[in-house]
Design an enzyme around this catalytic site. Structure first.
Site, PDB file in Angstrom:
ATOM      1  N   GLU A 100       1.245  -8.111 -15.593  1.00  0.00           N
ATOM      2  CA  GLU A 100       2.641  -8.476 -15.383  1.00  0.00           C
ATOM      3  C   GLU A 100       3.163  -7.764 -14.158  1.00  0.00           C
ATOM      4  O   GLU A 100       2.841  -6.591 -13.941  1.00  0.00           O
ATOM      5  CB  GLU A 100       3.492  -8.052 -16.576  1.00  0.00           C
ATOM      6  CG  GLU A 100       3.688  -9.163 -17.557  1.00  0.00           C
ATOM      7  CD  GLU A 100       4.238  -8.666 -18.869  1.00  0.00           C
ATOM      8  OE1 GLU A 100       4.850  -7.580 -18.881  1.00  0.00           O
ATOM      9  OE2 GLU A 100       4.042  -9.366 -19.866  1.00  0.00           O
ATOM     10  N   TYR A 112      -2.388  -9.508  -5.387  1.00  0.00           N
ATOM     11  CA  TYR A 112      -3.011 -10.221  -6.504  1.00  0.00           C
ATOM     12  C   TYR A 112      -3.450 -11.626  -6.074  1.00  0.00           C
ATOM     13  O   TYR A 112      -4.532 -12.078  -6.441  1.00  0.00           O
ATOM     14  CB  TYR A 112      -2.040 -10.289  -7.695  1.00  0.00           C
ATOM     15  CG  TYR A 112      -1.657  -8.926  -8.229  1.00  0.00           C
ATOM     16  CD1 TYR A 112      -2.593  -7.893  -8.262  1.00  0.00           C
ATOM     17  CD2 TYR A 112      -0.384  -8.649  -8.692  1.00  0.00           C
ATOM     18  CE1 TYR A 112      -2.253  -6.629  -8.735  1.00  0.00           C
ATOM     19  CE2 TYR A 112      -0.039  -7.398  -9.175  1.00  0.00           C
ATOM     20  CZ  TYR A 112      -0.969  -6.390  -9.180  1.00  0.00           C
ATOM     21  OH  TYR A 112      -0.636  -5.141  -9.648  1.00  0.00           O
TER      22      TYR A 112
HETATM   23  C1  COA Z   1       1.211  -2.797  -4.906  1.00  0.00           C
HETATM   24  C2  COA Z   1       0.433  -1.658  -4.211  1.00  0.00           C
HETATM   25  C3  COA Z   1      -0.468  -0.988  -5.232  1.00  0.00           C
HETATM   26  C4  COA Z   1      -0.425  -2.259  -3.100  1.00  0.00           C
HETATM   27  O1  COA Z   1      -1.216  -1.210  -2.531  1.00  0.00           O
HETATM   28  P1  COA Z   1      -1.706  -1.275  -0.984  1.00  0.00           P
HETATM   29  O2  COA Z   1      -2.699  -0.198  -0.761  1.00  0.00           O
HETATM   30  O3  COA Z   1      -0.507  -1.306  -0.116  1.00  0.00           O
HETATM   31  O4  COA Z   1      -2.444  -2.699  -1.035  1.00  0.00           O
HETATM   32  P2  COA Z   1      -3.175  -3.491   0.152  1.00  0.00           P
HETATM   33  O5  COA Z   1      -2.993  -2.754   1.449  1.00  0.00           O
HETATM   34  O6  COA Z   1      -4.577  -3.747  -0.336  1.00  0.00           O
HETATM   35  O7  COA Z   1      -2.402  -4.883   0.158  1.00  0.00           O
HETATM   36  C5  COA Z   1      -1.000  -4.945   0.095  1.00  0.00           C
HETATM   37  C6  COA Z   1      -0.488  -6.319   0.477  1.00  0.00           C
HETATM   38  O8  COA Z   1       0.940  -6.246   0.516  1.00  0.00           O
HETATM   39  C7  COA Z   1       1.395  -6.564   1.829  1.00  0.00           C
HETATM   40  N1  COA Z   1       2.593  -5.791   2.065  1.00  0.00           N
HETATM   41  C8  COA Z   1       2.697  -4.477   2.326  1.00  0.00           C
HETATM   42  N2  COA Z   1       3.990  -4.138   2.442  1.00  0.00           N
HETATM   43  C9  COA Z   1       4.717  -5.277   2.233  1.00  0.00           C
HETATM   44  C10 COA Z   1       6.101  -5.578   2.221  1.00  0.00           C
HETATM   45  N3  COA Z   1       7.021  -4.642   2.420  1.00  0.00           N
HETATM   46  N4  COA Z   1       6.482  -6.874   1.940  1.00  0.00           N
HETATM   47  C11 COA Z   1       5.554  -7.825   1.721  1.00  0.00           C
HETATM   48  N5  COA Z   1       4.211  -7.593   1.729  1.00  0.00           N
HETATM   49  C12 COA Z   1       3.819  -6.329   1.983  1.00  0.00           C
HETATM   50  C13 COA Z   1       0.241  -6.244   2.720  1.00  0.00           C
HETATM   51  O9  COA Z   1       0.325  -6.953   3.938  1.00  0.00           O
HETATM   52  C14 COA Z   1      -0.910  -6.761   1.866  1.00  0.00           C
HETATM   53  O10 COA Z   1      -0.883  -8.197   1.856  1.00  0.00           O
HETATM   54  P3  COA Z   1      -2.181  -9.067   2.235  1.00  0.00           P
HETATM   55  O11 COA Z   1      -3.160  -8.787   1.112  1.00  0.00           O
HETATM   56  O12 COA Z   1      -1.706 -10.472   2.211  1.00  0.00           O
HETATM   57  O13 COA Z   1      -2.634  -8.546   3.574  1.00  0.00           O
HETATM   58  C15 COA Z   1       1.401  -0.613  -3.562  1.00  0.00           C
HETATM   59  O14 COA Z   1       2.313  -1.305  -2.755  1.00  0.00           O
HETATM   60  C16 COA Z   1       2.143   0.234  -4.580  1.00  0.00           C
HETATM   61  O15 COA Z   1       1.668   1.279  -5.027  1.00  0.00           O
HETATM   62  N6  COA Z   1       3.381  -0.188  -4.937  1.00  0.00           N
HETATM   63  C17 COA Z   1       4.172   0.583  -5.914  1.00  0.00           C
HETATM   64  C18 COA Z   1       3.613   0.421  -7.310  1.00  0.00           C
HETATM   65  C19 COA Z   1       3.502  -1.032  -7.698  1.00  0.00           C
HETATM   66  O16 COA Z   1       4.405  -1.835  -7.468  1.00  0.00           O
HETATM   67  N7  COA Z   1       2.379  -1.382  -8.354  1.00  0.00           N
HETATM   68  C20 COA Z   1       2.114  -2.724  -8.838  1.00  0.00           C
HETATM   69  C21 COA Z   1       2.608  -2.859 -10.236  1.00  0.00           C
HETATM   70  S1  COA Z   1       2.300  -4.511 -10.879  1.00  0.00           S
END
Ligand code: COA
Length: 149
Positions: A100, A112
């Site tokens: 979710e 995802y």
């Molecule tokens: C979700 C999360 C785990 C992703 O980790 P990450 O190391 O940044 O992941 P990745 O670099 O592999 O990919 C992130 C994607 O988000 C995109 N992205 C990064 N910042 C963004 C923003 N501000 N708006 C839109 N997209 C964004 C990246 O371009 C990438 O997209 P792509 O796969 O199409 O290139 C991280 O943002 C996080 O810890 N967020 C807070 C906790 C959270 O929300 N967890 C998910 C709970 S369901």
């Protein structure tokens, strides 16, 4: 170099701190401790420092992603993808996967989708949010009917 390892009980406080820096709705240290004990909880380390973590549970032929977090300074450089890839190879190709996510969490949704997970449903107003309630999107992959051998 990034190293993935199974989290230990002594990692709970570090993971709680890491998540509190990354999201407005973090788990408590106690919930981290319980998750480390009960579920699959892996963390990503760089030079001995925790940079991210993933938690899932496996029930029969199904897996559920419970948490995924990357330290703010390390986001957007593929670590979330590395952690999700680890889950997918651990559960193999034949298990359904569900999770979710908040409808407004664009980085998570992009990640995802990049891994082929699709929207399976929506729960209106499921999460409390800063601007009122926020929908939950149920996502995953559905590779087998429940109970099939
Ligand atoms: C979700 C999360 C785990 C992703 O980790 P990450 O190391 O940044 O992941 P990745 O670099 O592999 O990919 C992130 C994607 O988000 C995109 N992205 C990064 N910042 C963004 C923003 N501000 N708006 C839109 N997209 C964004 C990246 O371009 C990438 O997209 P792509 O796969 O199409 O290139 C991280 O943002 C996080 O810890 N967020 C807070 C906790 C959270 O929300 N967890 C998910 C709970 S369901």
């Amino acid at each position: 170099m990034t190293r993935l390892r199974r989290a230990r009980a002594s990692d709970a406080a570090t993971l709680a701190r890491l998540e509190a820096a990354a999201t407005a709705h973090p788990w408590s240290e106690r919930l981290w401790a319980e998750s480390i004990r009960q579920h699959q909880c892996w963390l990503a380390e760089e030079a001995g420092e925790s940079m991210g973590a993933i938690v899932w549970r496996e029930v029969c032929d199904e897996a559920e992603l419970l948490n995924l977090v990357v330290a703010p300074a390390r986001q957007g450089r593929g670590l979330g993808g590395r952690l999700l890839g680890h889950l997918l190879s651990a559960i193999g190709p034949e298990r359904n996967l569900f999770l979710e996510v908040r409808a407004g969490n664009l980085p998570a949704l992009r990640l995802y989708r990049r891994f082929g997970l699709v929207e399976l449903g929506r729960r209106a107003g499921y999460y409390p949010g800063a601007q009122g309630r926020e929908d939950a999107i149920l996502m995953g992959r559905f590779v087998r009917e429940p109970g099939t051998p």
